[in-house]
Design an enzyme around this catalytic site. Structure first.
Site, PDB file in Angstrom:
ATOM      1  N   SER A 156       0.863  -1.198   0.000  1.00 50.20           N
ATOM      2  CA  SER A 156       0.000   0.000   0.000  1.00 50.20           C
ATOM      3  C   SER A 156       0.887   1.232   0.000  1.00 50.20           C
ATOM      4  CB  SER A 156      -0.869   0.005   1.261  1.00 50.20           C
ATOM      5  OG  SER A 156      -1.433   1.280   1.472  1.00 50.20           O
ATOM      6  N   TYR A 169      -1.544  -0.777  10.421  1.00 48.73           N
ATOM      7  CA  TYR A 169      -1.753  -1.170   9.017  1.00 48.73           C
ATOM      8  C   TYR A 169      -0.523  -0.812   8.186  1.00 48.73           C
ATOM      9  CZ  TYR A 169      -3.734  -1.230   4.291  1.00 48.73           C
ATOM     10  OH  TYR A 169      -3.960  -1.477   2.959  1.00 48.73           O
TER      11      TYR A 169
END
Ligand code: NDP
Length: 262
Positions: A156, A169
């Site tokens: 990401s 995350y």
């Protein structure tokens, strides 16, 4: 090469390849399954929601593709190994692994949402490693035989940029990016290309699992401010990466919505 096989190679550049895709019941994985099937690969789709996978397989087959659904929780190492054994027995092994299942549960660290921390670590890191562990020998064997195989991991933009509340995350995704870079050293000499995909905000079910109000407000604001990427945007990139000549390895691909500047 005859004219017919040359035409087929252009239209179906992934013909003869076997792609395993995790997180294929929605979003980026689902779209990528359809994309690589359209490019000619046999696709094996993994996720927990069996019904969604069955619908996907039906759509792919209706379009002339070949697909198999395996309902698997990737945090269960034994179940992932059983899936890998099935891919070996049914298709002779995978040569394209899109290791994509993941979850994003942002919240300020001080809220101490330890179950959500653990969930992200279990899926985004341990699940990812279960899949790599189970399929690595297939990728290496396929590369030796066919001259190329692909391991494509979904990271990401959070692995690079700073987003308050997204620390756990982002940490799991930084793991994915750095792991992938390290793995190139082991797999490049064996003709297995390793690629990290780092998407910016993409419109999928990922955001539906967010429970933290502040993070939800940030996401709502981001939706107003810019046009988000679609899962197809990422899927087309995967198709592009996997259809390059064997000598070409995109190490790290960052794909941002044009309006997302951080
Ligand atoms: P989705 O929520 O739509 O997809 C997540 C997929 O992971 C689903 O197919 C889900 O299926 C599967 N999954 C969840 N838990 C498990 C499990 N335990 N075992 C097996 N499969 C599981 O989101 P995206 O498509 O957006 O997410 C795909 C990847 O992209 C993730 O790694 C995410 O972190 C990453 N990403 C997404 C971005 C975005 O903005 N959307 C941006 C950057 C990266 P099921 O519930 O059926 O198991």
């Amino acid at each position: 090469m005859t004219v017919q096989t040359a035409t087929q190679a252009v239209a179906k550049p992934l013909a003869g390849r076997v792609a395993v895709i995790t997180g294929a019941s929605s979003g980026i994985g689902e779209s990528t399954a359809e994309q690589v099937a359209a490019l000619g690969a046999t696709v094996v789709v993994l996720a927990r929601r069996a019904e969604r996978l069955a619908e996907l397989v039906t759509r792919i087959e209706k379009d002339g593709g070949r697909a198999l659904a395996l309902a698997v929780d990737v945090t269960d190492a034994a179940a992932v190994q059983a899936a890998a054994d099935r891919v070996a027995s049914e298709f002779g092994g995978a040569d394209l692994l899109f290791n994509n299942a993941g979850v994003m549960l942002p919240a300020p660290i001080e809220e101490r949402a330890t179950e959500q921390w653990q969930h992200q670590i279990d899926l985004n890191i341990t699940g990812l490693m279960n899949v790599i562990g189970a399929f690595t020998s297939q990728l290496v064997a396929a590369a030796a035989e066919k001259g190329v195989a692909d391991l494509i991991n979904t990271s990401s933009i959070a692995a690079q940029n700073i987003y308050p509340g997204f620390a756990v995350y982002a940490g799991t995704k930084a793991y994915v990016t750095h792991l992938s870079r390290q793995l190139r050293a082991e797999f490049g000499p064996k003709k297995v290309r390793v690629t990290t995909i780092e998407p910016g905000i993409t419109d999928t079910e990922l955001q539906n699992h967010v429970t933290d109000e502040g993070a939800q407000q940030w996401l709502d604001g981001a939706r107003q401010q810019m046009e988000w990427l679609t899962p197809d945007d990422i899927a087309e990139t995967i198709g592009f990466v996997a259809t390059q000549p064997a000598r070409v390895n995109f190490q790290q691909v960052t794909i941002m919505p044009t309006g997302q500047t951080s």
